[in-house]
Design a protein around this motif. Structure first.
Motif, PDB file in Angstrom:
ATOM      1  N   GLU A  28       0.817  -1.037  -0.014  1.00  0.00           N
ATOM      2  CA  GLU A  28       0.001   0.072  -0.022  1.00  0.00           C
ATOM      3  C   GLU A  28       0.942   1.345  -0.080  1.00  0.00           C
ATOM      4  OE1 GLU A  28      -1.266   0.938   4.493  1.00  0.00           O
ATOM      5  OE2 GLU A  28      -2.053  -0.953   3.708  1.00  0.00           O
ATOM      6  N   LYS A  29       0.312   2.439  -0.623  1.00  0.00           N
ATOM      7  CA  LYS A  29       1.067   3.673  -0.489  1.00  0.00           C
ATOM      8  C   LYS A  29       0.974   4.332   0.946  1.00  0.00           C
ATOM      9  CE  LYS A  29       0.621   4.874  -5.166  1.00  0.00           C
ATOM     10  NZ  LYS A  29       0.743   6.040  -6.065  1.00  0.00           N
ATOM     11  N   ASN A  30       1.960   4.803   1.168  1.00  0.00           N
ATOM     12  CA  ASN A  30       2.494   5.644   2.413  1.00  0.00           C
ATOM     13  C   ASN A  30       3.200   6.782   2.041  1.00  0.00           C
ATOM     14  OD1 ASN A  30       4.866   4.362   2.427  1.00  0.00           O
ATOM     15  ND2 ASN A  30       4.214   2.821   3.827  1.00  0.00           N
ATOM     16  N   TRP A  31       3.744   7.444   3.059  1.00  0.00           N
ATOM     17  CA  TRP A  31       4.749   8.430   2.875  1.00  0.00           C
ATOM     18  C   TRP A  31       6.069   8.272   2.389  1.00  0.00           C
ATOM     19  CZ3 TRP A  31       9.324   8.008   5.109  1.00  0.00           C
ATOM     20  CH2 TRP A  31       9.511   6.953   6.331  1.00  0.00           C
ATOM     21  N   LEU A  32       6.499   6.894   2.513  1.00  0.00           N
ATOM     22  CA  LEU A  32       7.933   6.538   1.761  1.00  0.00           C
ATOM     23  C   LEU A  32       7.571   6.144   0.288  1.00  0.00           C
ATOM     24  CD1 LEU A  32      10.710   5.556   2.254  1.00  0.00           C
ATOM     25  CD2 LEU A  32       9.913   3.286   2.668  1.00  0.00           C
ATOM     26  N   THR A  33       6.278   5.688  -0.082  1.00  0.00           N
ATOM     27  CA  THR A  33       6.282   5.447  -1.611  1.00  0.00           C
ATOM     28  C   THR A  33       6.426   6.829  -2.337  1.00  0.00           C
ATOM     29  OG1 THR A  33       4.368   3.958  -0.954  1.00  0.00           O
ATOM     30  CG2 THR A  33       4.196   4.990  -3.056  1.00  0.00           C
ATOM     31  N   ALA A  34       6.001   8.329  -1.920  1.00  0.00           N
ATOM     32  CA  ALA A  34       6.112   9.315  -2.362  1.00  0.00           C
ATOM     33  C   ALA A  34       7.525   9.675  -2.542  1.00  0.00           C
ATOM     34  CB  ALA A  34       5.237  10.243  -1.788  1.00  0.00           C
ATOM     35  N   ILE A  35       8.332   9.425  -1.341  1.00  0.00           N
ATOM     36  CA  ILE A  35       9.873   9.599  -1.372  1.00  0.00           C
ATOM     37  C   ILE A  35      10.363   8.547  -2.443  1.00  0.00           C
ATOM     38  CG2 ILE A  35      11.911   9.457  -0.144  1.00  0.00           C
ATOM     39  CD1 ILE A  35      10.216  10.247   2.382  1.00  0.00           C
ATOM     40  N   LEU A  36      10.211   7.420  -2.693  1.00  0.00           N
ATOM     41  CA  LEU A  36      10.720   6.472  -3.556  1.00  0.00           C
ATOM     42  C   LEU A  36      10.361   6.885  -4.944  1.00  0.00           C
ATOM     43  CD1 LEU A  36      10.160   3.212  -1.733  1.00  0.00           C
ATOM     44  CD2 LEU A  36      12.289   4.202  -2.050  1.00  0.00           C
ATOM     45  N   GLU A  37       9.223   7.531  -5.217  1.00  0.00           N
ATOM     46  CA  GLU A  37       8.747   7.617  -6.564  1.00  0.00           C
ATOM     47  C   GLU A  37       9.475   9.016  -6.970  1.00  0.00           C
ATOM     48  OE1 GLU A  37       4.187   5.824  -6.634  1.00  0.00           O
ATOM     49  OE2 GLU A  37       4.531   7.893  -6.122  1.00  0.00           O
ATOM     50  N   ASP A  38       9.868   9.983  -5.977  1.00  0.00           N
ATOM     51  CA  ASP A  38      10.470  11.265  -6.270  1.00  0.00           C
ATOM     52  C   ASP A  38      11.838  10.739  -6.746  1.00  0.00           C
ATOM     53  OD1 ASP A  38       8.268  12.858  -6.272  1.00  0.00           O
ATOM     54  OD2 ASP A  38       8.829  13.630  -4.316  1.00  0.00           O
ATOM     55  N   GLU A  39      12.473   9.977  -5.931  1.00  0.00           N
ATOM     56  CA  GLU A  39      13.880   9.729  -5.892  1.00  0.00           C
ATOM     57  C   GLU A  39      13.947   8.767  -7.447  1.00  0.00           C
ATOM     58  OE1 GLU A  39      17.882   9.370  -5.389  1.00  0.00           O
ATOM     59  OE2 GLU A  39      16.355  10.512  -4.405  1.00  0.00           O
TER      60      GLU A  39
END
Length: 93
Positions: A28-39
């Protein structure tokens, strides 16, 4: 492509693979997902710039970025980014 750039290319490719695996494994998506997608987006942009021959140049001024910054953070985009990074470096005592 010089040896330093070749090493950075290999590092970026490995980082891309690792991030993609991490994203695929997330249930599931969480705060870490957004960071990984940006990276991942930053890594993909750096790889594209390498392929186009624009890697290592400031996106704002066109100046060559300092090698020590590219070596530490190959996804860096501008001289302005280098000014902010110095705030996070450990300073020797």
């Amino acid at each position: 492509m010089n040896a330093d750039t070749q090493m950075l290319l290999l590092e970026l490719r490995q980082t891309k693979t690792e991030i993609e695996h991490s994203l695929a494994a997330k249930k599931e998506k969480n705060w870490l997902t957004a960071i990984l997608e940006d990276e991942l987006a930053d890594v993909n942009k750096a790889l594209f710039k390498m392929a186009e021959g624009n890697f290592g140049y400031c996106e704002i001024s066109g100046e060559l970025l300092p090698t020590e910054f590219l070596t530490a953070i190959p996804t860096i985009r501008s001289i302005k980014d280098t000014e902010r990074i110095e705030n996070f470096w450990k300073k020797p005592i």
